[in-house]
Design a protein around this motif. Structure first.
Motif, PDB file in Angstrom:
ATOM      1  N   THR A 173      -2.709  -4.166  12.806  1.00 41.29           N
ATOM      2  CA  THR A 173      -3.309  -4.486  11.510  1.00 41.29           C
ATOM      3  C   THR A 173      -4.049  -3.326  10.864  1.00 41.29           C
ATOM      4  O   THR A 173      -3.645  -2.819   9.819  1.00 41.29           O
ATOM      5  N   HIS A 174      -5.134  -2.877  11.497  1.00 44.56           N
ATOM      6  CA  HIS A 174      -6.003  -1.904  10.837  1.00 44.56           C
ATOM      7  C   HIS A 174      -5.313  -0.567  10.577  1.00 44.56           C
ATOM      8  O   HIS A 174      -5.558   0.078   9.557  1.00 44.56           O
ATOM      9  N   GLY A 175      -4.463  -0.142  11.490  1.00 43.40           N
ATOM     10  CA  GLY A 175      -3.734   1.108  11.278  1.00 43.40           C
ATOM     11  C   GLY A 175      -2.884   1.051  10.018  1.00 43.40           C
ATOM     12  O   GLY A 175      -2.848   1.997   9.223  1.00 43.40           O
ATOM     13  N   TRP A 176      -2.196  -0.062   9.846  1.00 41.45           N
ATOM     14  CA  TRP A 176      -1.394  -0.265   8.638  1.00 41.45           C
ATOM     15  C   TRP A 176      -2.281  -0.320   7.404  1.00 41.45           C
ATOM     16  O   TRP A 176      -1.953   0.243   6.354  1.00 41.45           O
ATOM     17  N   ARG A 177      -3.427  -0.995   7.544  1.00 44.09           N
ATOM     18  CA  ARG A 177      -4.331  -1.121   6.391  1.00 44.09           C
ATOM     19  C   ARG A 177      -4.881   0.239   5.973  1.00 44.09           C
ATOM     20  O   ARG A 177      -4.955   0.557   4.782  1.00 44.09           O
ATOM     21  N   TYR A 178      -5.247   1.064   6.950  1.00 49.40           N
ATOM     22  CA  TYR A 178      -5.717   2.421   6.625  1.00 49.40           C
ATOM     23  C   TYR A 178      -4.624   3.211   5.920  1.00 49.40           C
ATOM     24  O   TYR A 178      -4.883   3.931   4.946  1.00 49.40           O
ATOM     25  N   LEU A 179      -3.401   3.095   6.420  1.00 56.29           N
ATOM     26  CA  LEU A 179      -2.281   3.809   5.804  1.00 56.29           C
ATOM     27  C   LEU A 179      -2.057   3.341   4.383  1.00 56.29           C
ATOM     28  O   LEU A 179      -1.880   4.157   3.465  1.00 56.29           O
ATOM     29  N   PHE A 180      -2.068   2.027   4.172  1.00 59.10           N
ATOM     30  CA  PHE A 180      -1.849   1.482   2.833  1.00 59.10           C
ATOM     31  C   PHE A 180      -2.953   1.917   1.872  1.00 59.10           C
ATOM     32  O   PHE A 180      -2.684   2.282   0.724  1.00 59.10           O
ATOM     33  N   MET A 181      -4.186   1.875   2.341  1.00 61.76           N
ATOM     34  CA  MET A 181      -5.298   2.293   1.483  1.00 61.76           C
ATOM     35  C   MET A 181      -5.181   3.762   1.111  1.00 61.76           C
ATOM     36  O   MET A 181      -5.457   4.156  -0.032  1.00 61.76           O
ATOM     37  N   LEU A 182      -4.780   4.604   2.075  1.00 58.41           N
ATOM     38  CA  LEU A 182      -4.593   6.028   1.792  1.00 58.41           C
ATOM     39  C   LEU A 182      -3.508   6.232   0.746  1.00 58.41           C
ATOM     40  O   LEU A 182      -3.668   7.033  -0.189  1.00 58.41           O
ATOM     41  N   ILE A 183      -2.398   5.507   0.889  1.00 58.11           N
ATOM     42  CA  ILE A 183      -1.312   5.602  -0.096  1.00 58.11           C
ATOM     43  C   ILE A 183      -1.796   5.146  -1.466  1.00 58.11           C
ATOM     44  O   ILE A 183      -1.500   5.782  -2.488  1.00 58.11           O
ATOM     45  N   GLU A 184      -2.545   4.054  -1.504  1.00 60.44           N
ATOM     46  CA  GLU A 184      -3.039   3.526  -2.781  1.00 60.44           C
ATOM     47  C   GLU A 184      -3.993   4.491  -3.466  1.00 60.44           C
ATOM     48  O   GLU A 184      -3.921   4.699  -4.688  1.00 60.44           O
ATOM     49  N   ILE A 185      -4.869   5.111  -2.689  1.00 59.91           N
ATOM     50  CA  ILE A 185      -5.801   6.082  -3.268  1.00 59.91           C
ATOM     51  C   ILE A 185      -5.042   7.306  -3.778  1.00 59.91           C
ATOM     52  O   ILE A 185      -5.306   7.804  -4.882  1.00 59.91           O
ATOM     53  N   CYS A 186      -4.084   7.804  -2.996  1.00 60.37           N
ATOM     54  CA  CYS A 186      -3.300   8.973  -3.402  1.00 60.37           C
ATOM     55  C   CYS A 186      -2.484   8.681  -4.660  1.00 60.37           C
ATOM     56  O   CYS A 186      -2.403   9.518  -5.566  1.00 60.37           O
ATOM     57  N   LEU A 187      -1.881   7.501  -4.729  1.00 59.95           N
ATOM     58  CA  LEU A 187      -1.091   7.140  -5.903  1.00 59.95           C
ATOM     59  C   LEU A 187      -1.968   6.984  -7.137  1.00 59.95           C
ATOM     60  O   LEU A 187      -1.564   7.361  -8.245  1.00 59.95           O
ATOM     61  N   SER A 188      -3.165   6.448  -6.955  1.00 64.37           N
ATOM     62  CA  SER A 188      -4.085   6.306  -8.091  1.00 64.37           C
ATOM     63  C   SER A 188      -4.508   7.679  -8.612  1.00 64.37           C
ATOM     64  O   SER A 188      -4.584   7.892  -9.826  1.00 64.37           O
ATOM     65  N   LEU A 189      -4.786   8.606  -7.699  1.00 62.96           N
ATOM     66  CA  LEU A 189      -5.137   9.971  -8.115  1.00 62.96           C
ATOM     67  C   LEU A 189      -3.964  10.648  -8.810  1.00 62.96           C
ATOM     68  O   LEU A 189      -4.133  11.335  -9.827  1.00 62.96           O
ATOM     69  N   TYR A 190      -2.774  10.445  -8.253  1.00 62.79           N
ATOM     70  CA  TYR A 190      -1.582  11.017  -8.886  1.00 62.79           C
ATOM     71  C   TYR A 190      -1.401  10.471 -10.290  1.00 62.79           C
ATOM     72  O   TYR A 190      -1.097  11.227 -11.227  1.00 62.79           O
ATOM     73  N   LEU A 191      -1.582   9.163 -10.448  1.00 62.01           N
ATOM     74  CA  LEU A 191      -1.404   8.547 -11.760  1.00 62.01           C
ATOM     75  C   LEU A 191      -2.424   9.075 -12.757  1.00 62.01           C
ATOM     76  O   LEU A 191      -2.092   9.343 -13.913  1.00 62.01           O
TER      77      LEU A 191
END
Length: 351
Positions: A173-191
């Motif tokens: 669970t948490h490993g996936w959640r950390y990965l997803f949050m990192l992707i979401e933050i990176c995509l938001s910065l990219y946008l």
């Protein structure tokens, strides 16, 4: 064993949060049933999120009410295993639904920004595939934990993955959640960077200047719009403009837009339908934003537990995770203008 005063107060806090989220996410689902439903990508993604939120919040409300009625903690048994299974699959479905919203938001905005045709309404096949994709990982991890007998009582009003071995929660669970949050933050910065750079470069006059006494028709550049077309587009509601089966934004009717809250808006830009479309799609970023903020205390508490310690402060703050469904419901009501839609459907006839 009777509950201590602290545990009882903590159970009440978690119970109130889960009940509010259950009501909020249930309200979203009801809105999809009573209001006109389009197959817009926003609605498909948000409905999956609402279903996951509702299942999780209702499940936690049920186990929380049992704790408060009996005034004792949950114990091992079939009911706890079922509760833990539902917790795992619904919480992780929320994770994947938020990730899907983030990825789709970035994709759609970049397509609109480049004046590409956008399929905003999905076919039945696309809807089914999207829903399956969102629930694949939750189904795998929850059934794996079920087969390995890894569900049991945990801190909070619910059963979930056992504490030992300590890596178990991070692998499933948490490993996936950390990965997803990192992707979401990176995509938001990219946008954010993309919108600033892209639309600053394209910031040119929208309508060609024509002398008032000229009898010639206005000349158009690829980034121009006729007066009549502009007035026509301004009269169209945004939902009608961008919830159509295919938004064909060709170069001949492209409108320069600017990033929401990143560039100074001019009157001509904020009246354009494409500006409004991008601005509205950007509102989907509110879902991952509140999701990350509300989950930080819960993640911090699980880190403390993984270290072999316990903290009353982090346990109290962990109750914020129970408000995710409520936050998503409020975001949905604001973004989709639910109050206006309800008035239009049920109260206009009495006026």
């Amino acid at each position: 064993m009777p509950l201590s005063d602290f545990t009882l107060a903590l159970s009440v806090l978690n119970f109130v949060g889960s009940v509010l989220s259950s009501i909020g996410s249930g309200f979203i689902i009801v809105c999809y049933l009573v209001l006109p439903i389009r197959r817009h990508f926003r609605h498909v993604l948000i409905l999956n999120l609402a279903i996951a939120d509702f299942i999780n919040a209702t499940n936690n409300s049920a186990s929380g009410s049992l704790i408060l009625i009996r005034r004792e903690n949950l114990s091992h048994g079939p009911a706890c295993i079922l509760n833990g299974f539902v917790t795992q699959i619904s919480v992780q479905a929320t994770d994947t639904a938020i990730l899907a919203i983030t990825i789709t938001t970035v994709y759609i905005i970049t397509r609109i920004s480049h004046s590409h045709a956008i399929q905003t309404e999905w076919s039945n096949r696309a809807i089914v595939l999207t829903c399956i994709a969102i629930w694949i990982l939750p189904a795998i991890t929850s059934f794996l934990a079920l087969g390995m007998h890894w569900y049991g009582p945990v801190s909070g009003n619910w059963c979930w993955l056992v504490e030992k071995p300590s890596f178990l929660r991070y692998v499933l669970t948490h490993g996936w959640r950390y990965l997803f949050m990192l992707i979401e933050i990176c995509l938001s910065l990219y946008l954010y960077i993309f919108l600033r750079r892209h639309f600053r470069a394209l910031r040119v006059p929208i309508i060609s200047s024509v002398p008032a006494d000229s009898t010639q028709s206005p000349t158009f550049s690829p980034m121009s719009f006729t007066n009549s077309n502009l007035e026509c587009e301004q009269k169209r509601d945004l939902s009608e403009t961008y919830d159509t089966p295919m938004d064909t934004l060709s170069n001949h009717n492209a409108i320069v837009i600017s990033a929401s809250r990143t560039l100074p808006s001019t009157t001509s830009q904020t009246e354009s339908p494409r500006y409004k479309a991008v601005h509205r799609i950007l509102l989907l970023n509110a879902y991952p934003f509140f999701y990350i903020i509300l989950w930080i205390p819960g993640l911090a508490n699980r880190i403390v537990e993984a270290s072999g310690h316990s903290s009353k402060i982090t346990q109290i703050l962990q109750a914020s995770t129970q408000l995710v469904g409520l936050a998503n419901a409020i975001t949905y009501g604001w973004n989709e203008r639910i109050a206006r839609e309800l008035r239009r459907k049920y109260f206009r006839r009495h006026n």
